[in-house]
Every structure is written in structure tokens, then in C-alpha cells.
Design an enzyme around this catalytic site. Structure first.
Site, short mmCIF file in Angstrom:
data_model
loop_
_atom_site.label_atom_id
_atom_site.label_comp_id
_atom_site.label_asym_id
_atom_site.label_seq_id
_atom_site.Cartn_x
_atom_site.Cartn_y
_atom_site.Cartn_z
N GLU A 76 4.76 2.55 5.00
CA GLU A 76 5.60 1.55 4.36
C GLU A 76 4.87 0.82 3.24
O GLU A 76 5.47 0.51 2.21
CB GLU A 76 6.11 0.55 5.40
CG GLU A 76 7.38 -0.10 4.89
CD GLU A 76 7.98 -1.10 5.85
OE1 GLU A 76 7.51 -1.18 6.99
OE2 GLU A 76 8.91 -1.79 5.43
N ASP A 77 3.61 0.52 3.42
CA ASP A 77 2.93 -0.36 2.48
C ASP A 77 1.89 0.29 1.58
O ASP A 77 1.26 -0.40 0.78
CB ASP A 77 2.25 -1.52 3.25
CG ASP A 77 3.28 -2.40 3.94
OD1 ASP A 77 4.44 -2.38 3.51
OD2 ASP A 77 2.91 -3.09 4.91
#
Ligand code: MN
Length: 713
Positions: A76-77
Site C-alpha cells: 500500500e505505501d
């Protein structure tokens, strides 16, 4: 800050053969990709996955879960792709990281309480591997522990979501320490004032309470050792959120809440549990209605304990839990207590997948008598058959797997379903046959003048949608039939210079209606429209009421009867329960005498006879089908078309015609072709008197050596 060493030594303490290499590799990778990122606290981002991994070891999770905890935010990051994770860490870790990432993307927009259970179910449904939820819970715990760095409105939203969604999930997993921790942290952000009051209230009473706990412990120890029972006794105050609930339920402030203490007595055997219970009840009065036996009736998550509330020597209520060491372990660790880290242990296999744990629960729950709890457990097991999707406003809808936008539209409102012309799933236009997936956000496009289609019945999954579509078709068909019926009747009346509304009173009409055993004029008209009743039948009954001269009436009736008789004789079919129907044979399936058939009531054109196997009648309104049967008839003939495929051979045509002649079937038309691969294809139109005769012909043709295939076309 927790260090990698702490994590690896922790896991080795309960799982000595854990694959430490996997955890180290995950750590190195996570450190590399999160490099340069910082948290709102100003700390390096890596502290977060490290803490999450630490919480997972506190939950006694396996190395795959711990590695997944270290990697849970990489997709996600950072620029990491799932395929990178799979290459380096394998399928199991990838599945967990993917699941955690997906759950993070769900937007919990709705504030409605009843939605919370659906969202919890959705999370469970999205987690084919139960470790996804446990990693997500660990992630949430650390985010709650560091929530102070978020802006206030975010604090409230995250705390609310934690209280509504994640704390109950921890409870369902049986991890009570995690549940209470999440609840207390949420309370701190949601009700800061009450939280402080409770903390202060407990602190002020601390001295007195400690003394009280010591005294109770002494009394209990003495009594129990006299009875020769070995015990460990723990006394503590209840967690803040449960004190808060008590305050809310009974509208009390903290100073009015006395029973904030709870005792836990841990013994060696189940027999001791009940003995201790007996002793306690003999010393102190139990409060009625507060005794619960979760030993003989465990909770769905396998929690076992005896619970009782008694009046203490100081006159206050105190709660006591009694359980064995094994039960205590399950109550503390929840699901993790069921992991077995032993020689030959293979991570992932059986234990985690497919809700093995839940299934195990189910097995051990057969004696469970609380139907609601049982149902919840069963439902977990059935999740694979359901999808959970969102309305644009964030409301969750539960639909069967394979459900389409049409099902979704009808689940909102029948009018939305009826007017549905299209749908957007996650902002993209999709076909109406598109199958919805858990987590999808669905927007239905409607148009005022749009009507449902019969074709929808072929792909909708929910019974609501099916029923509504059928209802609509029926209603629409009925309106049409009433109009047609009125037209037919008016036309017939016009021949006699009569007019339905001008010459007949509603009483007269109703009288005729009742004579046909119907209940309304519309019904009568609809029946004329369908062709179930002929306009002439109605006229026949209406005319005498009008007082038309005898001779004229007779003439009319005779004329009608005569006409009906002629029509009836030449079909060879009888409609059950009705004498004078207009009959025709369907062109799609050409049913033959003797074949099993069914009648379809057309609008204003009598009954069409179809073969029962005909595709066209499979989807029609069942109300318009009527049972029909063949009437024996001497001089009737029917047409049948046959296609014969055979290995090309001279004289084939004469062999085939010989069969038709032998069987006394007239050949009306014959066509013979030879294909390039030396096959003969002949088509015949023949005249037969019934189905049996045709069957006989077909079986004779099939017996010819060179024939490959005989078909009716
Ligand atoms: Mn995270």
C-alpha cells in the site's frame, strides 16, 4: 522501540522450530522499501511494522504471520508489487499482505450501528486465511496506540471504527486482552471526559481496593485449601470500557459504580471449578440471574469459564470467574491457543486455511443450545457463498455469490430494480450480468420509463429480484390482456349494436363475472384477452339479461355454438377444464400427437401447443400455461421433418423411402446432398398420424448400418 532480536527470541520461546530466516528477510526488505518514510510521530516508518510484528508474537502467531506483519504496508505505501512479495516470500505471505491491503481500502462510510455486523462479516469474508484478520488486528492495535499523533477528526473516526468493527472481531477470535485494550483505547478518544473520570475514580479508591482484594484473596485461599483445592487467585478492576457500559446502562456516574472488581480463580480440573463455585456460593450470596456456565456450554469461540456475581463481605457485588489453566490459556490467547507448534508442524497446511479453526469450532459446538450464537458460527462457515457490497452511501448489502447489479438494485427497492438501465461498479460502467465482488461500491443507473426485461430472469441470483421481475411481467401482461380483452368484447358487441358501458349495468356485468367463477370485471376482460374465455361466451350470458327478443337470441347462440364446434374438431387436442378453445401448434417445436405437450395461453389468440421440451416455454409466466391432452382422432395427420446423416452409399435414398412406405408415412418432400467428406445428408418432410408412428420410423432408420445420425428438425 522494539528490535528484531526481541521478535525472534519471542517467537522461539513458544515456537522453537520457527523459520527465523523468513522473519529476518522480511525485516530487511521492509526496512529497505520503507526507508526515508516517517510516521506522524516523526519516528522512522519501520517502527510501525516492527511493533505490529511484536504484537503478533504476543498473540503467539507463527512466522508467516510475523513476516506478513513486517511487510503488511509495503504494497500500500511503497512501490512494492504483490508479485515482488510472492517471488521473495511465497504464496502464504502474499495472500496475507494482499488481504490486509484490501481491508485497508474498504471505506467505512456508514455510521449506522446495524451496519457494523455486516462490515465485520465482510472482513471475515475477504479473509480466506484467518491470519489476515489477526495481522489486521495487530496493525489496528498499534495504530490505536499511536493515535495521538493524528488530527482530532481522524482520531474520532478511527476510534469509532475500532470500537464498532475491530474490537468485536478480536472478541470473536477469542482474544479478550486485545478486545479490552482496543475498547479502552477507543473510549479514551471517543469519551475523553468519562475516561478521565473512570481513571480518577479507580485511582482514588486504589488503596481501599488493594486492601479489599488482599482480604478476599486470603478468605478464599484459606477456604479452598481446607477443601484441598489448589488455586491461583487474581483480583483486578474491570477494564474501563466495561465500567463505562455499566455507567451508561444504569445511568450512574463513576462514584455510584461499586462493583468494579473482578476475581479470577484458576484451578486444575473441571471438577474443582464446580467445587469452588459451591464453596463460594455457600460463603457469599449469589446475585440471581448472574450465574453463567460456559463450561458445559462454551461460547462460539471456545471460551469456557464459570461466571458468578456474589455479594461481598462489604455488601458490594463482585464478579468471580472460575476456570482451569487450559481454559485460561484459551481465554487469554484466543485462536492462537489452538495453534500447535510441534515437530513436523507445517505452517499454513489445514490449520489456517478455509476456516479450519471455525470448522473445528463447529464440530465442538454441536451441543450448543444458544441458537443465535450457533447461527453466527455457522454463518462464518458459509461466508464463501456470500458477497458484501456497498451502496454509494456506504451501506453494506449482503448478496449471494454471483449476484448482479440487478439483484443489488432490487435489494434496495423494487422501483430501482424495475427502472435499472445500467450500473457502475467502483465508478466503472459494467454490464447488467456483471458478477459483484465483496467490497465493490455499486451505483445503479435508472431511467423513469425503463421496464424490466424477461431476460433478467436468466441471470439474477436473489429470490427477491426473481419475484419482483415476475410480478412485474405478470402485472404488465395483465394490463395488456385487459385492454385486449376489452377490445375483443367491444368488437363482438358492436356487431349487435351494443356497447359495454352504455348498455350494461355494473350489476349485470358482475353477475356474468360470477357465473365464470371470477371476482372482477377486469379479471373477466383479462381472461378474454388471454383467450381463456371467448367474447362469444360472455356475450351469450350477457344477452338474456338485456331482454333481447327470444328468436334473435337463439339465432345468435346457435351461431356461436356452431362456430365453436367446427373449430374444436380439427385440432385433436383438448384443453383440460375448457371446452372451446382456439388451438394452434407452435411453429418452433412442431409437437406431434402422442408427444407430451403443454398449452400456452396467448394474448387474444387462444392456446398454442408446445412440446414440453420446447425451449421457448421454459421461461414464460407459469400462470399462462395450461395442461392439455391429445384427443384420439382417426383422420388427423401431422408433419414432421427428419434429417438423416449417413455414410455415402448408392441406393441409400431408396432404402430410406422403403422404410417410410412400409410404415405408411407419406413423403411430401425429400432432399439429398453429399458432403465433401463423403457423407450423405437427407432431409424428409413426412406425414404421420402420431408420435408413436414417427418414433417407429426413426428407430427403423437408426438400424441401418450406414446411418450415423437421425434428427427431427
Ligand atoms: Mn499498518
Amino acid at each position: 522501540m522494539i528490535r528484531l532480536n526481541d521478535i525472534t527470541s519471542d517467537i522461539l520461546s513458544y515456537h522453537p522450530i520457527a523459520d527465523i530466516g523468513l522473519i529476518e528477510k522480511a525485516y530487511v526488505y521492509s526496512a529497505k522499501v520503507h526507508k526515508g518514510q516517517v510516521r506522524l510521530s516523526g519516528e522512522p516508518y519501520l517502527t510501525h511494522p516492527l511493533e505490529v510484528a511484536g504484537i503478533l508474537t504476543k498473540m503467539k502467531m507463527d512466522e508467516v504471520s510475523v513476516a506478513s506483519g513486517l511487510l503488511h504496508d509495503t504494497v500500500e505505501d511503497t512501490l512494492t508489487e504483490l508479485s515482488d512479495i510472492e517471488q521473495m516470500f511465497g504464496k502464504e505471505v502474499t495472500g496475507i499482505v494482499d488481504g490486509v491491503t484490501k481491508i485497508s481500502k474498504i471505506h467505512f462510510l456508514s455510521k449506522e450501528v446495524q451496519q457494523a455486523e455486516n462490515i465485520r462479516k465482510m472482513i471475515l469474508a475477504m479473509s480466506s486465511d484467518i491470519r489476515v484478520i489477526l495481522v489486521k488486528l495487530a496493525d489496528r492495535l498499534h495504530n490505536m496506540q499511536t493515535l495521538g499523533f493524528q488530527p482530532p477528526e481522524k482520531q474520532e473516526a478511527i476510534a469509532r471504527e475500532t470500537l464498532d468493527i475491530y474490537a468485536p472481531l478480536a472478541g470473536r477470535m477469542g482474544i479478550y486482552w486485545l478486545k479490552s485494550t482496543l475498547e479502552d483505547l477507543s473510549l479514551f478518544y471517543l469519551e475523553p471526559k468519562i475516561y478521565k473520570d473512570i481513571r480518577l475514580g479507580i485511582a482514588q479508591r486504589q488503596e481501599g481496593q488493594e486492601k479489599f482484594i488482599r482480604e478476599i484473596k486470603e478468605i478464599l485461599s484459606r477456604k479452598l485449601s481446607e477443601a484441598n483445592i489448589k488455586t491461583t487467585i487474581k483480583g483486578r478492576h474491570k477494564h474501563f470500557y466495561s465500567i463505562y457500559q455499566k455507567m451508561m446502562e444504569q445511568d450512574l456516574n463513576i462514584d455510584q459504580v461499586y462493583d468494579i472488581l473482578a476475581f479470577r480463580i484458576i484451578v486444575n480440573s473441571v471438577k474443582d471449578c464446580y467445587e469452588v463455585l459451591g464453596l463460594i456460593h455457600s460463603m457469599w450470596n449469589p446475585v440471581a440471574g448472574r450465574f453463567k456456565d460456559y463450561i458445559s456450554l462454551p461460547k462460539a469461540n471456545m471460551y469456557q469459564s464459570l461466571h458468578t456475581t456474589v455479594i461481598s463481605p462489604l455488601g458490594e457485588r463482585m464478579e468471580i470467574q472460575i476456570r482451569t489453566w487450559d481454559m485460561d490459556k484459551i481465554a487469554e490467547e484466543g485462536i492462537a491457543a489452538h495453534w500447535r507448534y510441534k515437530e513436523g508442524y507445517e505452517s499454513g497446511k489445514e490449520m489456517y486455511t478455509q476456516y479450519a479453526w471455525m470448522k473445528h469450532l463447529l464440530e465442538s459446538q454441536k451441543s450448543l443450545t444458544n441458537p443465535k450464537e450457533f447461527l453466527e458460527t455457522v454463518r462464518l462457515d458459509l461466508f464463501s457463498n456470500e458477497v458484501y457490497v456497498f451502496t454509494p452511501k456506504g451501506e453494506v448489502k449482503e448478496l449471494p455469490r454471483g449476484a448482479t447489479p440487478i439483484d443489488f438494485a432490487y435489494s434496495i427497492h423494487s422501483e430501482i430494480g424495475n427502472r435499472c438501465i445500467g450500473a457502475k461498479v467502483n465508478e466503472k460502467i459494467v454490464r447488467l450480468t456483471h458478477q459483484l465482488e465483496t467490497g465493490d461500491i455499486i451505483q445503479i443507473l435508472t431511467s423513469k420509463n425503463h421496464k424490466p426485461s424477461k431476460d433478467w430472469l436468466k441471470f439474477v441470483k436473489t429470490s427477491t429480484a426473481k419475484t419482483r421481475i415476475r410480478q412485474w411481467i405478470k402485472k404488465e401482461g395483465r394490463i395488456e390482456s385487459i385492454t385486449i380483452g376489452r377490445d375483443i368484447l367491444e368488437k363482438e358487441l358492436k356487431k349487435f349494436n351494443l356497447n359495454l358501458t352504455r348498455h350494461f349495468s355494473s350489476e349485470q356485468l358482475l353477475d356474468v363475472v360470477h357465473r365464470f367463477s371470477l371476482n372482477s370485471v377486469d379479471n373477466l376482460l383479462a381472461n378474454i384477452g388471454y383467450g381463456k374465455i371467448s367474447a362469444k361466451q360472455v356475450l351469450n350470458r350477457l344477452v338474456p339479461h338485456l331482454g333481447i327478443k327470444e328468436d334473435k337470441t337463439e339465432g345468435l347462440v346457435q351461431k356461436i355454438v356452431h362456430k365453436i364446434k367446427r373449430k374444436k374438431g380439427d385440432t385433436g387436442i383438448k384443453v383440460k377444464g375448457m371446452s372451446d378453445m382456439l388451438i394452434r401448434f407452435a411453429k418452433c417445436c412442431h409437437p406431434l400427437a402422442g408427444e407430451s405437450v403443454i398449452g400456452y395461453i396467448t394474448r387474444g389468440r387462444g392456446v398454442t401447443i408446445h412440446s414440453k421440451k420446447c425451449r421457448h416455454i421454459q421461461d414464460v409466466d407459469p400462470d399462462r400455461l395450461v395442461e392439455v391432452e391429445w384427443e384420439p382422432s382417426e383422420d388427423m395427420t401431422y408433419l414432421a421433418k427428419l434429417k438423416v446423416t449417413n455414410i455415402a452409399k448408392k441406393g441409400m435414398l431408396s432404402i430410406l423411402s422403403a422404410i417410410f412406405t412400409q410404415s405408411e408415412a407419406n413423403i411430401l418432400d425429400a432432399n439429398v446432398q453429399t458432403t465433401i467428406d463423403k457423407k450423405g445428408i437427407s432431409t424428409f418432410t413426412i406425414e404421420v398420424s402420431d408420435y408413436a408412428q414417427l418414433r417407429d420410423i426413426i428407430s427403423k432408420i437408426k438400424k441401418i448400418k450406414e446411418v450415423l445420425k437421425v434428427e427431427r428438425i
